[in-house]
Write a protein that holds these residues in place. Structure first.
Motif, PDB file in Angstrom:
ATOM      1  N   MET A  73      37.801  26.064  48.052  1.00  0.00           N
ATOM      2  CA  MET A  73      37.720  26.783  46.768  1.00  0.00           C
ATOM      3  C   MET A  73      38.511  27.817  46.770  1.00  0.00           C
ATOM      4  SD  MET A  73      34.121  25.872  45.078  1.00  0.00           S
ATOM      5  CE  MET A  73      34.821  26.746  43.559  1.00  0.00           C
ATOM      6  N   SER A  74      39.382  28.057  47.706  1.00  0.00           N
ATOM      7  CA  SER A  74      40.180  29.597  47.838  1.00  0.00           C
ATOM      8  C   SER A  74      41.061  29.819  46.485  1.00  0.00           C
ATOM      9  CB  SER A  74      40.936  29.815  49.056  1.00  0.00           C
ATOM     10  OG  SER A  74      42.019  28.536  49.108  1.00  0.00           O
ATOM     11  N   ASN A  75      41.663  29.070  46.059  1.00  0.00           N
ATOM     12  CA  ASN A  75      42.528  28.962  44.811  1.00  0.00           C
ATOM     13  C   ASN A  75      41.927  28.824  43.507  1.00  0.00           C
ATOM     14  OD1 ASN A  75      44.741  29.656  46.633  1.00  0.00           O
ATOM     15  ND2 ASN A  75      45.060  27.399  46.847  1.00  0.00           N
ATOM     16  N   PHE A  76      40.595  28.118  43.625  1.00  0.00           N
ATOM     17  CA  PHE A  76      39.913  27.534  42.170  1.00  0.00           C
ATOM     18  C   PHE A  76      38.549  28.255  42.362  1.00  0.00           C
ATOM     19  CE2 PHE A  76      39.310  25.096  38.598  1.00  0.00           C
ATOM     20  CZ  PHE A  76      40.329  24.605  38.310  1.00  0.00           C
ATOM     21  N   GLU A  77      38.423  29.400  42.897  1.00  0.00           N
ATOM     22  CA  GLU A  77      37.017  29.948  42.955  1.00  0.00           C
ATOM     23  C   GLU A  77      36.644  30.485  41.596  1.00  0.00           C
ATOM     24  OE1 GLU A  77      38.627  34.478  44.271  1.00  0.00           O
ATOM     25  OE2 GLU A  77      37.952  33.091  45.844  1.00  0.00           O
ATOM     26  N   PRO A  78      35.315  30.384  41.343  1.00  0.00           N
ATOM     27  CA  PRO A  78      35.007  31.086  40.167  1.00  0.00           C
ATOM     28  C   PRO A  78      35.457  32.428  39.419  1.00  0.00           C
ATOM     29  CG  PRO A  78      33.103  30.034  41.165  1.00  0.00           C
ATOM     30  CD  PRO A  78      34.288  30.000  42.349  1.00  0.00           C
ATOM     31  N   ASN A  79      35.483  33.513  40.438  1.00  0.00           N
ATOM     32  CA  ASN A  79      35.968  34.836  40.195  1.00  0.00           C
ATOM     33  C   ASN A  79      37.518  34.574  39.604  1.00  0.00           C
ATOM     34  OD1 ASN A  79      35.836  37.323  39.892  1.00  0.00           O
ATOM     35  ND2 ASN A  79      37.039  37.856  41.857  1.00  0.00           N
ATOM     36  N   ALA A  80      38.542  33.469  40.043  1.00  0.00           N
ATOM     37  CA  ALA A  80      39.763  33.583  39.763  1.00  0.00           C
ATOM     38  C   ALA A  80      39.915  32.705  38.313  1.00  0.00           C
ATOM     39  CB  ALA A  80      40.559  32.656  40.637  1.00  0.00           C
ATOM     40  N   VAL A  81      39.038  31.856  37.826  1.00  0.00           N
ATOM     41  CA  VAL A  81      38.787  31.067  36.644  1.00  0.00           C
ATOM     42  C   VAL A  81      38.281  32.331  35.474  1.00  0.00           C
ATOM     43  CG1 VAL A  81      37.787  29.362  35.399  1.00  0.00           C
ATOM     44  CG2 VAL A  81      38.405  29.048  37.531  1.00  0.00           C
ATOM     45  N   ILE A  82      37.260  32.865  35.880  1.00  0.00           N
ATOM     46  CA  ILE A  82      36.996  34.103  34.998  1.00  0.00           C
ATOM     47  C   ILE A  82      37.896  34.966  34.784  1.00  0.00           C
ATOM     48  CG2 ILE A  82      35.106  35.658  34.669  1.00  0.00           C
ATOM     49  CD1 ILE A  82      33.205  34.298  36.373  1.00  0.00           C
ATOM     50  N   ARG A  83      38.453  35.462  35.839  1.00  0.00           N
ATOM     51  CA  ARG A  83      39.564  36.445  35.665  1.00  0.00           C
ATOM     52  C   ARG A  83      40.937  35.759  34.698  1.00  0.00           C
ATOM     53  NH1 ARG A  83      40.812  41.408  37.558  1.00  0.00           N
ATOM     54  NH2 ARG A  83      38.574  41.389  36.810  1.00  0.00           N
ATOM     55  N   GLY A  84      40.935  34.553  34.756  1.00  0.00           N
ATOM     56  CA  GLY A  84      41.844  34.146  33.870  1.00  0.00           C
ATOM     57  C   GLY A  84      41.510  33.974  32.341  1.00  0.00           C
ATOM     58  N   PHE A  85      40.191  33.750  32.067  1.00  0.00           N
ATOM     59  CA  PHE A  85      39.490  33.842  30.601  1.00  0.00           C
ATOM     60  C   PHE A  85      39.684  35.342  30.125  1.00  0.00           C
ATOM     61  CE2 PHE A  85      36.642  30.039  31.715  1.00  0.00           C
ATOM     62  CZ  PHE A  85      36.835  29.420  30.490  1.00  0.00           C
ATOM     63  N   GLN A  86      39.557  36.180  31.190  1.00  0.00           N
ATOM     64  CA  GLN A  86      39.850  37.786  30.682  1.00  0.00           C
ATOM     65  C   GLN A  86      41.122  37.867  30.201  1.00  0.00           C
ATOM     66  OE1 GLN A  86      38.188  39.546  34.178  1.00  0.00           O
ATOM     67  NE2 GLN A  86      36.057  39.632  33.440  1.00  0.00           N
ATOM     68  N   LEU A  87      42.089  37.514  31.279  1.00  0.00           N
ATOM     69  CA  LEU A  87      43.529  37.346  30.797  1.00  0.00           C
ATOM     70  C   LEU A  87      43.817  37.066  29.720  1.00  0.00           C
ATOM     71  CD1 LEU A  87      45.106  37.012  34.405  1.00  0.00           C
ATOM     72  CD2 LEU A  87      44.808  39.194  32.963  1.00  0.00           C
ATOM     73  N   THR A  88      43.174  35.880  29.144  1.00  0.00           N
ATOM     74  CA  THR A  88      43.504  35.184  27.739  1.00  0.00           C
ATOM     75  C   THR A  88      43.058  36.356  26.658  1.00  0.00           C
ATOM     76  OG1 THR A  88      42.954  33.113  28.710  1.00  0.00           O
ATOM     77  CG2 THR A  88      42.967  33.333  26.303  1.00  0.00           C
ATOM     78  N   VAL A  89      41.941  37.004  26.912  1.00  0.00           N
ATOM     79  CA  VAL A  89      41.425  37.905  25.820  1.00  0.00           C
ATOM     80  C   VAL A  89      42.431  39.216  25.728  1.00  0.00           C
ATOM     81  CG1 VAL A  89      39.549  39.381  25.177  1.00  0.00           C
ATOM     82  CG2 VAL A  89      39.115  36.937  26.050  1.00  0.00           C
ATOM     83  N   VAL A  90      42.519  39.701  27.169  1.00  0.00           N
ATOM     84  CA  VAL A  90      43.220  40.928  27.022  1.00  0.00           C
ATOM     85  C   VAL A  90      44.829  40.647  26.680  1.00  0.00           C
ATOM     86  CG1 VAL A  90      44.235  42.738  28.471  1.00  0.00           C
ATOM     87  CG2 VAL A  90      42.149  42.065  28.672  1.00  0.00           C
ATOM     88  N   GLY A  91      45.207  39.465  26.971  1.00  0.00           N
ATOM     89  CA  GLY A  91      46.843  39.306  26.648  1.00  0.00           C
ATOM     90  C   GLY A  91      46.765  39.040  25.197  1.00  0.00           C
ATOM     91  N   THR A  92      46.003  38.432  24.623  1.00  0.00           N
ATOM     92  CA  THR A  92      45.841  38.053  22.962  1.00  0.00           C
ATOM     93  C   THR A  92      45.997  39.349  22.334  1.00  0.00           C
ATOM     94  OG1 THR A  92      44.784  35.849  23.586  1.00  0.00           O
ATOM     95  CG2 THR A  92      44.821  36.796  21.103  1.00  0.00           C
ATOM     96  N   LEU A  93      45.045  40.134  23.028  1.00  0.00           N
ATOM     97  CA  LEU A  93      44.758  41.521  22.029  1.00  0.00           C
ATOM     98  C   LEU A  93      46.243  42.531  22.100  1.00  0.00           C
ATOM     99  CD1 LEU A  93      41.141  42.382  22.967  1.00  0.00           C
ATOM    100  CD2 LEU A  93      42.035  41.651  21.006  1.00  0.00           C
TER     101      LEU A  93
END
Length: 363
Positions: free
Chosen positions: A1-21
């Motif tokens: 799970m080195s590339n699909f770890e939960p921390n990476a997925v959560i960071r992707g969600f966060q980038l969606t929010v920050v990038g949208t703002l």
């Protein structure tokens, strides 16, 4: 799970929010022709949805009439038929997403939104760190990236018809896969194992055997519609991310093998980023308009998962250097309010470019 770890997925969600703002703060964003085209796509999408709903309503009315003659209280075929038609309408055809993707090949507006947003991200970065030593700041993306041709190494752009045919082939394969799995799931006895097995096969190479087995087990317990929704959202997210990154990959030339490795090393973050937009885009009317915002947000994403490009004359070997995400582990450990802390060391040429760019008026 080195590339699909939960921390990476959560960071992707966060980038969606920050990038949208960040994108919504850009005063130039909504001046683009894209949003007028998106409004037109909404109208066209409504018309197409009405056309699609006509046979569905007709079948429902026919079944209603049959219920006066035949007792359907204990029958299941009618529910399966109606559920299948709803599945085709809502999950397989994906009319709004299809329309906005097709516009990429017909007009340059999405590419223009991406490049203007890269410029906006650079200017925002400079303003945010204007009190710091310029030598410690990362290089800029826009001044060099704008110099790259979108026509590729051969100097000849791919004809629109050829690009549309390639997209149609990808779209048809995805529809065929989803539809095939759904039809197999309707088979007696073995049908209940089809969706969980498809989920296991799809995710094993990405998240590992144990998490994939957990998804398989959940598929045996949860209603089939949840697994269908899960698989559809996963494939739709991958397709959306591919399309949103097209302005970058049309300039920075990767081989097919390099591109696969590039995606594989970032797949957790990319999935989290695209998944959030995929869910939003399923919202009627608003979803189509959000496509332009998603494209603008992708500009912010690029500055977090890649290095600033060199000038085109010095780009040999740059694509290979980007296959591995060098700052991945450091970036994933950052707090949400420190996403700009990873700075890229600049050579003398990049520094001079950054200094001249920092005084430029952004339009």
């Amino acid at each position: 799970m080195s590339n699909f770890e939960p921390n990476a997925v959560i960071r992707g969600f966060q980038l969606t929010v920050v990038g949208t703002l960040r994108a919504l703060y850009n005063p130039e964003l909504f001046k683009y022709e894209h949003f007028r085209q998106a409004a037109l796509a909404v109208v066209v999408g409504i018309v197409i949805q009405i056309v699609i709903q006509i046979p569905i309503v007709a079948v429902k009315f026919a079944i209603y009439l049959m219920s006066w003659i035949i007792n359907l209280d204990h029958a299941t075929w009618d529910d399966k038929l109606l559920n299948g038609m709803d599945f085709m309408s809502n999950s397989v055809l994906q009319v709004p997403f299809l329309l906005m993707t097709l516009m990429r090949y017909l007009t340059p507006t999405l590419d223009e939104i991406f490049m203007q947003s890269i410029q906006w991200v650079d200017s925002t970065y400079i303003q945010k760190h204007k009190s710091e030593d310029p030598d410690t700041l990362r290089a800029m993306y826009y001044p060099h990236l704008i110099q790259y041709s979108t026509k590729g190494k051969t100097g000849g752009s791919r004809p629109v018809a050829e690009a549309l045919m390639a997209f149609a082939n990808r779209y048809a394969k995805k529809i065929g896969l989803i539809l095939g799995v759904y039809l197999l799931s309707l088979l007696p006895i073995v049908g209940r194992f089809v969706m969980p097995a498809a989920s296991f096969y799809t995710f094993r190479d990405h998240v590992g055997t144990v998490p994939a087995a957990a998804i398989f087990g959940a598929g045996l317990i949860l209603p089939k519609r949840f697994i269908v929704m899960f698989l559809h959202t996963y494939f739709a997210s991958r397709s959306l991310m591919r399309e949103l990154l097209e302005p970058y990959f049309s300039r920075i030339q990767f081989t097919s093998q390099q591109k696969r490795r590039w995606f594989r090393d970032r797949e957790g973050v990319l999935f989290g980023f695209a998944f959030a937009f995929t869910v939003v885009m399923r919202t009627p009317f608003i979803g189509v308009l959000m496509y332009g915002v998603a494209q603008a947000s992708t500009a912010y994403l690029i500055t977090k998962i890649t290095d600033p490009p060199p000038v085109p004359a010095e780009s040999e070997g740059f694509a290979e250097s980007q296959v591995t995400w060098k700052n991945k582990h450091d970036f994933l450990r950052l707090s949400l309010d420190n996403l700009d802390r990873i700075n890229v060391a600049m050579d003398d040429d990049s520094k001079s470019s950054s200094q001249s760019y920092s005084g430029k008026k952004f339009t």
